[in-house]
Write a protein that holds these residues in place. Structure first.
Motif, short mmCIF file in Angstrom:
data_model
loop_
_atom_site.label_atom_id
_atom_site.label_comp_id
_atom_site.label_asym_id
_atom_site.label_seq_id
_atom_site.Cartn_x
_atom_site.Cartn_y
_atom_site.Cartn_z
N LEU A 85 7.69 9.45 -34.28
CA LEU A 85 7.75 9.14 -35.82
C LEU A 85 9.14 8.61 -35.37
N VAL A 86 9.38 7.13 -35.57
CA VAL A 86 9.77 5.86 -35.21
C VAL A 86 9.82 5.43 -36.70
N MET A 87 10.87 4.72 -37.11
CA MET A 87 11.20 4.29 -38.75
C MET A 87 11.92 3.53 -38.25
N ALA A 88 11.86 2.60 -38.74
CA ALA A 88 12.52 1.11 -38.70
C ALA A 88 12.32 0.38 -40.15
N ASN A 174 6.54 3.55 -38.93
CA ASN A 174 6.64 3.39 -40.72
C ASN A 174 7.95 2.24 -40.88
N PHE A 175 7.51 1.41 -41.89
CA PHE A 175 8.52 1.09 -42.41
C PHE A 175 8.80 1.47 -43.78
N VAL A 176 9.95 2.59 -43.91
CA VAL A 176 10.60 3.28 -45.32
C VAL A 176 10.33 2.62 -45.78
N GLU A 177 10.74 0.82 -46.26
CA GLU A 177 10.76 0.42 -47.85
C GLU A 177 9.72 0.51 -48.28
N GLY A 178 8.47 0.56 -47.72
CA GLY A 178 7.77 0.00 -47.81
C GLY A 178 6.84 -1.51 -48.41
N THR A 179 7.65 -2.29 -48.01
CA THR A 179 8.00 -3.65 -48.64
C THR A 179 8.63 -4.67 -47.71
N ARG A 180 8.80 -5.43 -47.22
CA ARG A 180 9.81 -6.62 -46.76
C ARG A 180 11.13 -6.37 -47.56
N PHE A 181 12.10 -6.44 -47.49
CA PHE A 181 13.08 -6.69 -47.69
C PHE A 181 13.64 -8.02 -48.28
N THR A 182 14.08 -8.48 -49.54
CA THR A 182 14.09 -9.78 -50.56
C THR A 182 15.41 -9.60 -51.36
N ARG A 183 16.74 -10.23 -51.67
CA ARG A 183 17.76 -10.16 -52.67
C ARG A 183 16.76 -9.26 -54.25
N THR A 184 15.80 -10.38 -54.17
CA THR A 184 14.47 -10.00 -55.93
C THR A 184 14.37 -9.11 -56.14
N ALA A 194 23.69 -1.47 -49.79
CA ALA A 194 23.94 -3.05 -49.98
C ALA A 194 22.81 -4.05 -48.48
N ASN A 195 22.74 -3.25 -47.92
CA ASN A 195 21.59 -4.53 -46.70
C ASN A 195 19.88 -4.18 -46.71
N LEU A 196 19.42 -2.54 -47.14
CA LEU A 196 17.82 -2.08 -47.34
C LEU A 196 17.75 -2.16 -48.71
N LEU A 197 16.66 -1.67 -49.37
CA LEU A 197 15.68 -1.39 -49.84
C LEU A 197 15.89 0.66 -49.98
N LYS A 198 15.74 0.99 -51.29
CA LYS A 198 15.54 2.65 -51.28
C LYS A 198 14.45 2.91 -50.33
N PRO A 199 14.52 3.85 -49.29
CA PRO A 199 14.01 4.29 -49.09
C PRO A 199 12.49 4.88 -49.55
N LYS A 200 11.20 5.10 -49.21
CA LYS A 200 10.03 6.43 -49.91
C LYS A 200 10.33 7.19 -48.47
N ALA A 201 9.99 8.63 -49.01
CA ALA A 201 10.11 9.62 -48.32
C ALA A 201 8.76 9.88 -48.40
N GLY A 202 8.06 9.72 -49.48
CA GLY A 202 6.25 9.98 -49.06
C GLY A 202 5.69 10.09 -48.16
#
Length: 292
Positions: A85-88, A174-184, A194-202
């Protein structure tokens, strides 16, 4: 001049795809029409070999066509015949060729969970289908309110996809954040990192539930762009100076196997706490890498 570079680079990648996709589809059709186990095994091997060649040439083109420096820090025992299982973390479409450059032929072919709409991308959609990439259809809250019977279909699709991977070497990405990071998005989420969105565990929980005991380990991948998030145009315009990739192999905690993420609040909290702990480490690593 940069537009000439971008156009030429896109032409080279398109040509590579045109070379590899037709034989990929031929093998996939043979596999579908002759579903005998020995034939399927040969077809799976051929499909993987064609995909690895396709990815390898894309990586070589990027290295030849740009001056981007790839720095890989790998603390893992990588096996081409493994089950991972690869997470990034996810910041840009450039993440995908970066992951492929780091892991191609070192681990089994990376298979991503894709939005169902991507099936219609010319050539690539058919190639992803041929390689058994799982296509997931997402339903909005409004759709689920109108048609409650749609609830759970994503989970069922995840289980079907994972069932295919039980008996072949695989790296489930699995890209755990579910979407690409943006400041918005970061601000809208009020993310504690500081550098990441919230991870989605589902998604992680469902893969572990469907395949957990068949997986060897987790590959925790952290991608850092010291000069900021690039686009694919930046990559081919030779504006990406360096990419840093940190890969850590992690054991799958026994307490995360065999639980019911949907219906057991205690288990759900356990998975979320574990993932948040990994994300805190990843966040600190990104900060350190950017300061180096």
């Amino acid at each position: 001049m940069s537009w000439l570079r971008i156009a030429f680079g896109a032409l080279l990648l398109a040509t590579n795809s045109l070379i590899h996709v037709p034989p990929l589809l031929v093998v996939a059709v043979v596999k579908a029409l002759l579903p005998l186990r020995p034939i399927r095994r040969v077809c799976d091997w051929l499909l993987t070999a064609i995909a690895a060649s396709w990815i390898g040439i894309n990586t070589a083109l990027i290295r030849w066509f740009t001056h981007t420096r790839f720095v890989f820090d790998i603390d893992a025992r990588l096996r081409p015949d493994g089950h991972y299982l690869v997470m990034a973390n996810h910041q840009t479409w450039v993440d995908i060729p970066v992951l492929q450059a780091a892991l191609n032929r070192r681990v089994p072919l990376l298979r991503f969970f894709l939005k169902s709409q991507l099936f219609w991308v010319p050539l690539l959609g058919l190639a992803w289908w041929a390689l058994d990439f799982p296509f997931m259809k997402r339903y909005s809250r409004q759709q689920l309110e109108k048609r409650p019977e749609l609830a759970g279909r994503d989970i069922a699709a995840t289980r079907r996809a994972c069932a295919k991977f039980m008996h072949i070497p695989v790296s489930v990405m699995n890209f755990v954040e579910g979407t690409r990071f943006t400041r918005t998005k970061h601000e809208q989420q009020a993310s504690p990192f500081a550098n990441l969105l919230k991870p989605k565990a589902g998604g992680i929980a469902f893969v572990l539930d469907a395949m957990g005991r068949a997986l060897h380990s987790i590959l925790d991948v952290t991608i850092v762009y010291p000069d900021g998030r690039p686009t694919m145009l930046d990559l081919f315009a030779n504006r990406v100076r360096e990419v840093r990739v940190n890969i850590r192999e992690r054991a799958i905690p026994a307490e995360l196997l065999g639980g019911d993420y949907q219906n057991d609040p205690a288990f759900r909290e356990r998975v979320q706490n574990w993932l948040n702990g990994l994300w805190l480490e990843k966040d600190q690593l990104i900060t350190q890498q950017r300061a180096a």
